[in-house]
Design an enzyme around this catalytic site. Structure first.
Site, PDB file in Angstrom:
ATOM      1  N   ARG A  17     -25.180  -3.865   7.242  1.00  0.00           N
ATOM      2  CA  ARG A  17     -24.883  -5.135   7.329  1.00  0.00           C
ATOM      3  C   ARG A  17     -25.155  -5.982   7.978  1.00  0.00           C
ATOM      4  O   ARG A  17     -24.945  -6.856   7.651  1.00  0.00           O
ATOM      5  CB  ARG A  17     -23.192  -4.716   6.550  1.00  0.00           C
ATOM      6  CG  ARG A  17     -22.632  -4.108   5.189  1.00  0.00           C
ATOM      7  CD  ARG A  17     -21.692  -3.861   4.755  1.00  0.00           C
ATOM      8  NE  ARG A  17     -19.853  -4.168   5.275  1.00  0.00           N
ATOM      9  CZ  ARG A  17     -19.271  -4.940   4.713  1.00  0.00           C
ATOM     10  NH1 ARG A  17     -20.320  -5.287   3.077  1.00  0.00           N
ATOM     11  NH2 ARG A  17     -18.873  -5.870   4.265  1.00  0.00           N
TER      12      ARG A  17
ATOM     13  N   LYS B 165       0.388  -0.852  -0.085  1.00  0.00           N
ATOM     14  CA  LYS B 165       0.187  -0.182  -0.226  1.00  0.00           C
ATOM     15  C   LYS B 165       1.025   1.768   0.273  1.00  0.00           C
ATOM     16  O   LYS B 165       2.186   1.357   0.598  1.00  0.00           O
ATOM     17  CB  LYS B 165      -1.219   0.267   1.043  1.00  0.00           C
ATOM     18  CG  LYS B 165      -2.109   0.534   0.807  1.00  0.00           C
ATOM     19  CD  LYS B 165      -3.552   0.014   2.527  1.00  0.00           C
ATOM     20  CE  LYS B 165      -4.505   0.816   2.059  1.00  0.00           C
ATOM     21  NZ  LYS B 165      -5.127   1.204   3.375  1.00  0.00           N
TER      22      LYS B 165
ATOM     23  N   GLU C 286     -19.103  -6.809   9.972  1.00  0.00           N
ATOM     24  CA  GLU C 286     -20.292  -6.133  10.919  1.00  0.00           C
ATOM     25  C   GLU C 286     -21.147  -7.089  11.171  1.00  0.00           C
ATOM     26  O   GLU C 286     -21.314  -6.756  12.607  1.00  0.00           O
ATOM     27  CB  GLU C 286     -20.396  -4.737  10.185  1.00  0.00           C
ATOM     28  CG  GLU C 286     -20.001  -3.484   9.663  1.00  0.00           C
ATOM     29  CD  GLU C 286     -18.899  -3.971   8.070  1.00  0.00           C
ATOM     30  OE1 GLU C 286     -18.104  -3.790   8.122  1.00  0.00           O
ATOM     31  OE2 GLU C 286     -19.412  -5.256   7.532  1.00  0.00           O
TER      32      GLU C 286
END
Length: 632
Positions: free
Chosen positions: A404, A288, A376
């Site tokens: 979710r 990243k 979640e």
């Protein structure tokens, strides 16, 4: 960083132009694309590190695949800036995330190259599999479909549901696992450790690929035989390597891991596997922030760094000490204070410890804080399990992501009346991240659920008091929602006090119109009333901070119903089903008939822009509230 002459990037208006380049020119193109992203995001903030990490992958995909006829499905979309630039939006990229500009995440409504909705994670495999099946059934057998998913997103349950279905449905899907050992914060869980250990012999893959091509050429490799051969080879490979590959255990061909920053090698690999039949997974290691030193060193900070100097890497940070704290930081500090007083308190977050400031408690009490990864639903049910056996979880989720976990909230928490405090960050309009991230639906969706207490603080003091109240014994499931960004108080610390559940506050007396607000949007009401007092002092406006949507304060509503003929409700959420609807229902049930004007988000998805811009558009800014008070 040294400025580059964009000699190749300037020639590219679409992937068709990209495919005119030679393979040897691609490394230079990647360098130009990376610098273009850095210099644009430096002045127009957005998601940086993720996009830098997939520059080579993005170029290779559009070089090898015939997009947009071939489908590339991005997961989340944080990493898609290079994709946007290469697909005809470079000239508009300076408008990224701005009102009326290009969208913050890929969207099919913006470009034919954006194949599916992005913003919430882990959906790419399922969507891409659907496209692969549609191509097969629709006669588009030459169409290739690729899903790009990160290692953090792979921890989401939906990703495994998609992989499981891909393993048993006829399809030629390619899943690219972008493994950078990061989500937004550091990844957690067993999948992280598995991917770190996973390795596959390159010679073995090459031999198997050549063998499959030979068998196919001889007409000996139909679907039934292919499945049997794959199972046999997987068994032999596992026995020799003493390692079970979870993907090949699901009959998904696995390739890798390979380096994700060698664009020429990526092109070679993709060209080799793109025509293979059956589901495949290509495992790529990336970094990243790759290619920009500051982002490589601190990928968490540089996920979305704000404005910065692209040459020095110095971030332009507003450290004005007079500015109020962010709501999330008030939450984080308050949670730690409460946890020191109450040993039953634990913290739970789905992969957002820094985003929600639970990292404040995590640093001091790591044994009592749990980052469960991008999951979640699991975060809610995991909290339920702890609450069932005597702990008191503070489960912190962004409002939009809590959607979710709706079934988990109902089935695993509310049904049992468990003592859990749900802290929904980023509630209401969030600004530049747009419709996938606005916390628009929590009030309306949660209000019908039995046993829930639903609250929203008007300021930081109220947030602390609600958090204190929620952790008292036998409160049951307790929702506290608050917005993104800063509050209004410089001195946000205050003594803890219990708030009586289901009670609001009268903030201002009035005789002509009553305004009922819920949460921090009430500060816009206060501002509107102050402005109106200067313009039309003869108009007398009462203001009530309802504080609780459920149970709603019947005493306040009775007072309002008896006294006022005109009532205005203001909420930072959808109008249908929220505060305004609750007030209308109560008035009707109790025989009162005031004219009720509801201000809130309309029955449509609100696009991106700054929060003040969006408040004005949807009509919950101070000027809109004044117009409603005056009946205009």
């Amino acid at each position: 960083m040294e400025k580059t002459e964009f000699t190749l990037l300037n020639k590219i208006q679409s992937p068709a132009d990209l495919r005119k380049l030679s393979v040897d020119e691609l490394p230079q193109l990647c360098q130009e694309l990376r610098e273009d992203i850095v210099r644009e995001v430096a002045v127009n903030p957005g998601h940086l590190a993720s996009s830098l990490g997939v520059v080579e992958m993005t170029v290779a995909l559009h070089y090898v695949y015939n997009t947009p006829d071939d489908r590339i499905v991005w997961d989340v979309g944080h990493q898609a800036y290079g994709h946007k630039i290469l697909t005809g939006r470079r000239d508009q990229f300076c408008t990224n995330r701005k009102l009326g500009g290009i969208k913050p995440f890929p969207s099919p409504t913006e470009s034919e190259y954006d194949t599916f909705a992005c913003g919430h994670t882990s959906n790419s495999v399922s969507a891409a599999l659907g496209m692969a099946v549609a191509a097969r059934l629709g006669g588009s057998d030459k169409r290739r479909v690729v899903a790009v998913i990160g290692d953090g997103a792979l921890s989401g349950g939906l990703a495994f549901e998609g992989l499981n279905n891909a393993s048993s449905s006829p399809n030629d899907l390619l899943v690219i696992l972008n493994d950078n050992n990061m989500s937004i914060d550091l990844p957690v869980g067993g999948m992280k450790q598995y991917l770190l250990r996973l390795n596959t012999n390159k010679t073995y893959n090459k031999i198997r690929f050549k063998a499959s091509q030979w068998l196919h050429g001889k007409g000996m490799l139909d679907d039934d035989r292919r499945t049997g051969i794959i199972r046999l080879s997987n068994a032999v490979k596992s026995a020799l390597s003493h390692q079970q590959n979870i993907f090949e255990g699901m009959n998904i061909r696995y390739f890798g891991p390979f380096g994700g920053h060698d664009v020429k090698n990526l092109v070679r690999i993709l060209q080799q596997i793109k025509d293979m039949k059956g589901p495949k997974l290509l495992h790529l290691h990336t970094k990243k922030g790759h290619g920009y030193a500051p982002a490589e060193k601190d990928a968490i900070t540089w996920h979305a760094p704000g404005k910065f100097n692209p040459d020095t890497g110095e971030r332009i940070v507003d450290n004005d000490p007079s500015k109020p704290q962010k709501y999330q930081d008030v939450f984080g500090h308050t949670l730690l204070e409460l946890a020191k007083q109450n040993p039953k308190i634990v913290g739970v977050t789905p992969a957002m410890p820094s985003g929600c400031s639970m990292n404040i408690m995590m640093r001091e009490m790591p044994e009592r804080t749990f980052d469960v990864g991008i999951a979640e639903g699991h975060a809610v049910t995991f909290s339920g399990g702890m609450a069932k056996d005597g702990l008191l979880p503070f489960c912190n989720i962004y409002s939009a992501f809590a959607q979710r976990a709706y079934d988990n909230i109902i089935h695993d928490v509310a049904l049992l009346g468990l003592n859990i405090v749900f802290c929904f960050d980023r509630a209401g309009l969030v600004g530049e991240d747009g419709p996938t991230h606005h916390g628009a639906f929590d009030l309306a969706s949660l209000r019908p659920i039995p046993n829930l207490t639903i609250s929203s603080p008007m300021d930081e003091h109220e947030l602390r008091r609600l958090m204190f109240t929620a952790q008292l014994p036998d409160m049951g499931p307790f929702v506290i929602r608050y917005p993104r960004g800063g509050g209004i108080l410089q001195d946000w610390r205050c003594p803890f006090e219990k708030i009586e559940v289901g009670t609001g506050r009268k903030l201002k007396e009035g005789d002509d119109v009553a305004v009922l607000s819920l949460g921090p949007i009430g500060n816009n009401v206060t501002k509107a009333i102050d402005m109106l007092r200067e313009r039309n002092p003869e108009v007398s406006v009462a203001h009530y901070d309802m504080r609780f949507l459920k149970p709603i304060d019947g005493n306040i509503l009775e007072e309002v119903g008896k006294k006022f003929k005109r009532v205005i409700t203001v909420e930072n959420g959808v109008k249908q089903g929220g505060l305004g609807s609750a007030v209308l229902e109560w008035m009707s049930d109790h025989g009162y008939q005031p004219q009720v004007v509801r201000l809130g988000l309309p029955d449509e998805f609100v696009e991106h822009g700054t929060v003040p811009e969006l408040e004005q558009i949807v009509g919950i800014d101070a000027e809109s509230i004044i117009k409603a008070i005056l009946g205009k």
